[in-house]
Enzyme design. Structure first.
Site, PDB file in Angstrom:
ATOM      1  N   ARG A  71      31.594-107.636 -99.032  1.00  0.00           N
ATOM      2  CA  ARG A  71      31.317-106.232 -98.752  1.00  0.00           C
ATOM      3  C   ARG A  71      32.410-105.678 -97.834  1.00  0.00           C
ATOM      4  NH1 ARG A  71      27.930-105.697 -95.446  1.00  0.00           N
ATOM      5  NH2 ARG A  71      27.117-107.768 -95.047  1.00  0.00           N
ATOM      6  N   TYR A 212      32.533-106.558-106.484  1.00  0.00           N
ATOM      7  CA  TYR A 212      31.868-107.668-105.809  1.00  0.00           C
ATOM      8  C   TYR A 212      30.514-107.293-105.208  1.00  0.00           C
ATOM      9  CZ  TYR A 212      31.881-112.343-103.882  1.00  0.00           C
ATOM     10  OH  TYR A 212      31.602-113.670-103.643  1.00  0.00           O
ATOM     11  N   GLY A 213      29.533-108.151-105.425  1.00  0.00           N
ATOM     12  CA  GLY A 213      28.236-108.143-104.747  1.00  0.00           C
ATOM     13  C   GLY A 213      27.727-106.803-104.284  1.00  0.00           C
ATOM     14  N   LYS A 221      22.215-103.462-101.567  1.00  0.00           N
ATOM     15  CA  LYS A 221      22.417-102.883-100.240  1.00  0.00           C
ATOM     16  C   LYS A 221      22.451-101.352-100.299  1.00  0.00           C
ATOM     17  CE  LYS A 221      22.879-107.023 -98.547  1.00  0.00           C
ATOM     18  NZ  LYS A 221      21.773-107.628 -97.810  1.00  0.00           N
ATOM     19  N   HIS A 241      16.113-105.175 -93.953  1.00  0.00           N
ATOM     20  CA  HIS A 241      16.927-106.329 -94.365  1.00  0.00           C
ATOM     21  C   HIS A 241      16.166-107.593 -93.972  1.00  0.00           C
ATOM     22  CE1 HIS A 241      21.148-108.399 -94.014  1.00  0.00           C
ATOM     23  NE2 HIS A 241      20.620-108.586 -95.200  1.00  0.00           N
ATOM     24  N   SER A 263      23.572-110.999 -92.131  1.00  0.00           N
ATOM     25  CA  SER A 263      24.061-111.655 -93.341  1.00  0.00           C
ATOM     26  C   SER A 263      24.545-113.073 -93.035  1.00  0.00           C
ATOM     27  CB  SER A 263      25.219-110.854 -93.920  1.00  0.00           C
ATOM     28  OG  SER A 263      24.806-109.525 -94.103  1.00  0.00           O
ATOM     29  N   CYS A 265      23.042-115.809 -92.156  1.00  0.00           N
ATOM     30  CA  CYS A 265      22.463-116.534 -91.013  1.00  0.00           C
ATOM     31  C   CYS A 265      21.295-117.399 -91.465  1.00  0.00           C
ATOM     32  CB  CYS A 265      21.987-115.571 -89.939  1.00  0.00           C
ATOM     33  SG  CYS A 265      23.314-114.940 -88.923  1.00  0.00           S
ATOM     34  N   GLY A 266      21.238-117.728 -92.747  1.00  0.00           N
ATOM     35  CA  GLY A 266      20.226-118.686 -93.206  1.00  0.00           C
ATOM     36  C   GLY A 266      18.938-118.054 -93.697  1.00  0.00           C
ATOM     37  N   LYS A 267      18.991-116.794 -94.150  1.00  0.00           N
ATOM     38  CA  LYS A 267      17.754-116.178 -94.661  1.00  0.00           C
ATOM     39  C   LYS A 267      17.243-116.915 -95.891  1.00  0.00           C
ATOM     40  CE  LYS A 267      17.546-111.616 -94.949  1.00  0.00           C
ATOM     41  NZ  LYS A 267      18.847-110.937 -94.914  1.00  0.00           N
ATOM     42  N   ASP A 288      15.823-111.423 -98.995  1.00  0.00           N
ATOM     43  CA  ASP A 288      16.837-110.551 -98.387  1.00  0.00           C
ATOM     44  C   ASP A 288      16.320-109.174 -97.961  1.00  0.00           C
ATOM     45  OD1 ASP A 288      19.570-110.217 -97.567  1.00  0.00           O
ATOM     46  OD2 ASP A 288      19.912-108.929 -99.297  1.00  0.00           O
ATOM     47  N   ALA A 379      31.427-117.378-101.314  1.00  0.00           N
ATOM     48  CA  ALA A 379      31.102-117.647-102.724  1.00  0.00           C
ATOM     49  C   ALA A 379      29.589-117.521-102.893  1.00  0.00           C
ATOM     50  CB  ALA A 379      31.554-119.050-103.098  1.00  0.00           C
ATOM     51  N   ARG A 380      29.163-117.091-104.056  1.00  0.00           N
ATOM     52  CA  ARG A 380      27.746-116.750-104.240  1.00  0.00           C
ATOM     53  C   ARG A 380      27.154-117.332-105.508  1.00  0.00           C
ATOM     54  NH1 ARG A 380      25.242-113.108-100.331  1.00  0.00           N
ATOM     55  NH2 ARG A 380      26.940-112.466 -98.978  1.00  0.00           N
ATOM     56  N   GLY A 507      14.199-127.220 -92.142  1.00  0.00           N
ATOM     57  CA  GLY A 507      12.755-127.479 -92.271  1.00  0.00           C
ATOM     58  C   GLY A 507      12.039-127.557 -90.927  1.00  0.00           C
TER      59      GLY A 507
END
Ligand code: OXD
Ligand code: MN
Length: 600
Positions: A71, A212-213, A221, A241, A263, A265-267, A288, A379-380, A507
């Protein structure tokens, strides 16, 4: 499919066809046949690689142009009618001037290409919380991603009828084809000339130059956050978000939590987590975005407006996120991952040892130790949410799920303790408004730098952030306080003096969820601190964890000295909002200062 029953939609498409001058127009029906035809087209044109049918069935790899990998916040504009309505955290552009610029850019921009008309629903089709948009795009890659990330096609047009409202999105990669013999680029874009523009007052989006995305999949978004946050302000709901998860305790009762993290951060890791606590179960509703509206019972109900995951691939492994790895075993679109000689994908962190030889995301030969990453850090993978083995049965429930707790979290080395409970909705709004995080690779910018990211909405709020805080306060003030979700501040990323993570995360975060679950039920004990309620000694279940008493104390304590030092930074952050900072939040900051002073 040709045209719709909606005269205004047809007229808008026609006007854009005339202006953008595509060679063909294709109304998307969202079918598997359409997806197959488009992926075949892209494979034939050298834009996509079909992955091995035995290793990764139904899946494809795309490699972007190096200038189009994330982005672009500095090229993202909020074109509100009134100067100042975009606020200090957004790039504002005069809507008239921007329309003129865009008119020039979009003129004939689709020459040689097909314009795809993509009617989509954000949220279960027909849900009272869902919303409809139509994206016009010249990118078949975008269409295939939209197939997975949203609900596309005829059922959407049916709900739209002949006069329904929809968000208008116009997208072009910005690289017209010069002639039928001119070969297309594997990733067409206009890297130096990107414009991601939002017109919140007329609910329109125009995106030029990037494929892109979040720049190009306009449902995500642009629509579900920037435009929807304005709709939510006007209509009294919340577009956030946030992931949504279902937590079930060993006795079988369930609660739903929403959680905002910046973005990357492990969502997705939290939303798809396997809890380490015996008997506890986590299921995913969303990873998300959450749209939340009050139900007739006065509780806040959330839907996931998306239908898929657009997750960060690097770092995802069988150890870190086994459910994500199962989700992406098949029918997945990969972008900017490395390619193995056997026709599979690889990225840093997928396995301890990299394969001996790869083709990197820039299509160059790659070997371990060559000094470059094989996959791009942003990469996604794009995949349908229903492939997730722990997808909650109710994830498509039109009425949404009732939210019991909202979590705000950032990536902070030393400031924020593992978990902290807000005293009230207003205090929770304050904590959300001072959220900060170290920058990640999801957007261009300096990775690692700490920046304030209120409610993880910094790049996604479609209006003045001060007014956004006021909206949060208003939502709380007009609701029944007893029925509002409780608010928590969490931080999985606390480090010790040597820079090592103090908390194992993944976990093990289920232990924090358990404490929150039990707090909501009025069972778990808390101890007051200047920043809110912390777990009382022994209240956080750390049974069978390899965590010393010192580590536990360090990760859960409120570091008074650090908070004192943060106050001037928070004051500076608040100073940006001037008169539009709600007085209640300025008061919360004063109260915090006083409580901290009392601890000196
Ligand atoms: C995302 C982001 O892609 O937040 O979800 O950048
Ligand atoms: Mn996100």
């Amino acid at each position: 499919m040709a045209e719709s029953a909606h005269p205004e939609l047809n007229a808008w498409v026609k006007a854009n066809v005339e202006h953008c001058a595509p060679d063909r127009v294709h109304w998307c029906d969202g079918s598997a046949a359409e997806f197959d035809a488009l992926t075949a087209l892209m494979v034939n044109a050298g834009m996509a690689v079909r992955l091995s049918e035995t290793k990764r069935p139904g899946s494809f790899l795309f490699r972007s142009s190096p200038g189009d990998v994330a982005r672009v916040e500095n090229r993202t504009y909020i074109c509100s009618e009134h100067v100042g309505d975009a606020g200090p955290t957004n790039n504002w552009a005069d809507p008239g001037e921007m329309r003129a610029t865009l008119k020039g850019l979009f003129k004939d921009c689709m020459r040689g290409r097909t314009m795809y008309v993509v009617p989509y629903s954000m949220g279960p089709v027909g849900s009272p919380i869902a919303g409809i948009g139509v994206e016009l795009t010249d990118s078949p890659y975008v269409v295939c991603n939209m197939h997975l990330m949203t609900r596309v096609g005829a059922p959407v047009l049916k709900v739209l009828g002949h006069d329904g409202t929809f968000v208008r999105g116009l997208h072009s990669v910005g690289q017209p084809l010069k002639g039928p013999l001119q070969p297309d680029s594997p990733w067409p874009c206009d890297a130096e000339n990107k414009y991601i523009c939002h017109f919140p007052d007329s609910r329109e989006i125009a995106s030029y130059g990037s494929g892109y995305g979040g720049n190009a999949l306009l449902g995500k978004k642009c629509h579900a956050l920037r435009i929807a946050s304005v709709q939510a302000r006007d209509e009294g709901w919340l577009a956030e978000h946030m992931l949504i998860l279902k937590v079930t305790c060993p006795r079988g009762s369930s609660k739903y939590f929403a959680a905002a993290f910046p973005s990357a951060c492990g969502k997705t890791n939290l939303a798809l987590m396997n809890p380490t606590l015996p008997g506890w179960k986590i299921e995913t509703v969303g990873d998300d975005i959450a749209w939340m509206k009050f139900g007739s019972d006065g509780r806040l109900y959330a839907i996931n407006p998306e239908a898929g995951f657009f997750g960060v691939a690097p770092g995802t492994s069988v150890d870190s996120n086994p459910n994500a790895m199962k989700t992406i075993e098949r029918n997945t679109l990969f972008t900017n991952c490395a390619l193995t000689p056997g026709g599979d994908v690889w990225w840093e962190g997928m396995s301890k040892e990299p394969p001996p030889a790869l083709t990197d995301w820039l299509r160059r030969p790659w070997a371990p130790g060559c000094g470059r990453t094989a996959a791009h850090p942003n990469a996604r993978f794009t995949v349908a949410a229903k492939q997730n083995p722990i997808c909650a049965g109710e994830w498509e429930q039109p009425e949404g799920v009732p939210i019991s707790a909202i979590l705000f979290g950032g990536r902070r080395a030393s400031m924020v303790p593992l978990v902290n409970e807000a005293l009230t909705w207003q205090h929770g709004t304050f904590l959300g408004s001072i959220m900060a995080s170290e920058r990640t690779a999801a957007a261009t910018g300096t990775v690692g730098e700490v920046r304030f990211d209120p409610m993880a909405m910094l790049p996604f709020c479609g209006y003045h952030m001060g007014d956004y805080f006021a909206h949060w306060l208003k939502v709380g003030a007009t609701a029944d306080a007893e029925k509002l979700p409780r608010i928590y501040f969490v931080n999985w990323f606390r480090r010790d003096g040597q820079g090592r993570f103090l908390w194992p995360g993944y976990g093990e975060n289920s232990r924090v969820l358990k404490w929150i679950f039990e707090r909501v039920d009025g069972k778990a004990q808390a101890a007051p601190s200047p920043i809110g309620n912390l777990p009382a000694p022994g209240a956080l279940d750390t049974a069978s964890m390899k965590l010393s008493a010192e580590q536990l104390n360090e990760v859960t304590r409120c570091n008074i000295g650090n908070w004192h030092r943060e106050i001037p930074t928070i004051e500076q952050h608040y100073g940006r909002f001037g008169q539009r900072l709600p007085a209640a939040l300025a008061q919360e900051l004063k109260d915090l200062k006083q409580r901290l002073d009392g601890e000196r």
